[in-house]
Design a protein around this motif. Structure first.
Motif, PDB file in Angstrom:
ATOM      1  N   UNK A   2      45.877  34.938  60.738  1.00 46.75           N
ATOM      2  CA  UNK A   2      45.086  34.981  59.597  1.00 46.75           C
ATOM      3  C   UNK A   2      44.412  36.303  59.501  1.00 46.75           C
ATOM      4  N   UNK A   3      43.461  37.307  60.706  1.00 48.44           N
ATOM      5  CA  UNK A   3      43.038  38.370  60.512  1.00 48.44           C
ATOM      6  C   UNK A   3      44.151  39.000  59.477  1.00 48.44           C
ATOM      7  N   UNK A   4      45.408  39.693  60.111  1.00 58.58           N
ATOM      8  CA  UNK A   4      46.192  40.243  58.571  1.00 58.58           C
ATOM      9  C   UNK A   4      46.852  40.346  57.464  1.00 58.58           C
ATOM     10  N   UNK A   5      46.988  38.306  57.520  1.00 58.97           N
ATOM     11  CA  UNK A   5      46.421  38.665  55.829  1.00 58.97           C
ATOM     12  C   UNK A   5      45.425  38.477  55.439  1.00 58.97           C
ATOM     13  N   UNK A   6      44.342  38.709  55.927  1.00 57.55           N
ATOM     14  CA  UNK A   6      43.837  39.253  54.658  1.00 57.55           C
ATOM     15  C   UNK A   6      42.997  40.509  54.731  1.00 57.55           C
ATOM     16  N   UNK A   7      43.787  41.249  56.148  1.00 60.03           N
ATOM     17  CA  UNK A   7      43.672  42.514  55.737  1.00 60.03           C
ATOM     18  C   UNK A   7      45.261  42.994  54.706  1.00 60.03           C
ATOM     19  N   UNK A  12      46.229  44.695  49.337  1.00 59.00           N
ATOM     20  CA  UNK A  12      47.026  44.205  47.445  1.00 59.00           C
ATOM     21  C   UNK A  12      45.877  44.234  46.467  1.00 59.00           C
ATOM     22  N   UNK A  13      44.833  43.677  46.619  1.00 58.51           N
ATOM     23  CA  UNK A  13      43.311  43.552  45.602  1.00 58.51           C
ATOM     24  C   UNK A  13      43.256  44.744  45.936  1.00 58.51           C
ATOM     25  N   UNK A  14      42.709  46.042  46.408  1.00 61.70           N
ATOM     26  CA  UNK A  14      42.720  46.800  45.829  1.00 61.70           C
ATOM     27  C   UNK A  14      43.277  47.993  45.271  1.00 61.70           C
ATOM     28  N   UNK A  15      44.656  47.280  45.536  1.00 56.11           N
ATOM     29  CA  UNK A  15      46.383  48.452  44.480  1.00 56.11           C
ATOM     30  C   UNK A  15      46.014  48.080  43.372  1.00 56.11           C
TER      31      UNK A  15
END
Length: 54
Positions: A2-7, A12-15
């Motif tokens: 879940x931590x990897x997915x959140x990162x 992706x949101x930042x991009x």
């Protein structure tokens, strides 16, 4: 996991936000589909040559 997915989601949101910011400020460069396909084919060819022995 879940931590990897959140990162990944955060990155992706930042991009996406950065892309919209560039577009809104007139800093984006739009590439026609045919030109993008040529650029991607060139990139892939160079990548495969560079990583041939991996």
């Amino acid at each position: 996991m879940k931590q990897i997915k959140k990162i990944n989601d955060t990155w992706l949101t930042q991009q996406i936000n950065a892309a919209f910011d560039r577009m809104e400020n007139g800093l984006s460069v739009f590439v026609p589909n045919e030109e993008a396909n040529v650029q991607m084919a060139d990139f892939k060819a160079k990548f495969h040559v560079k990583n041939k022995y991996l």
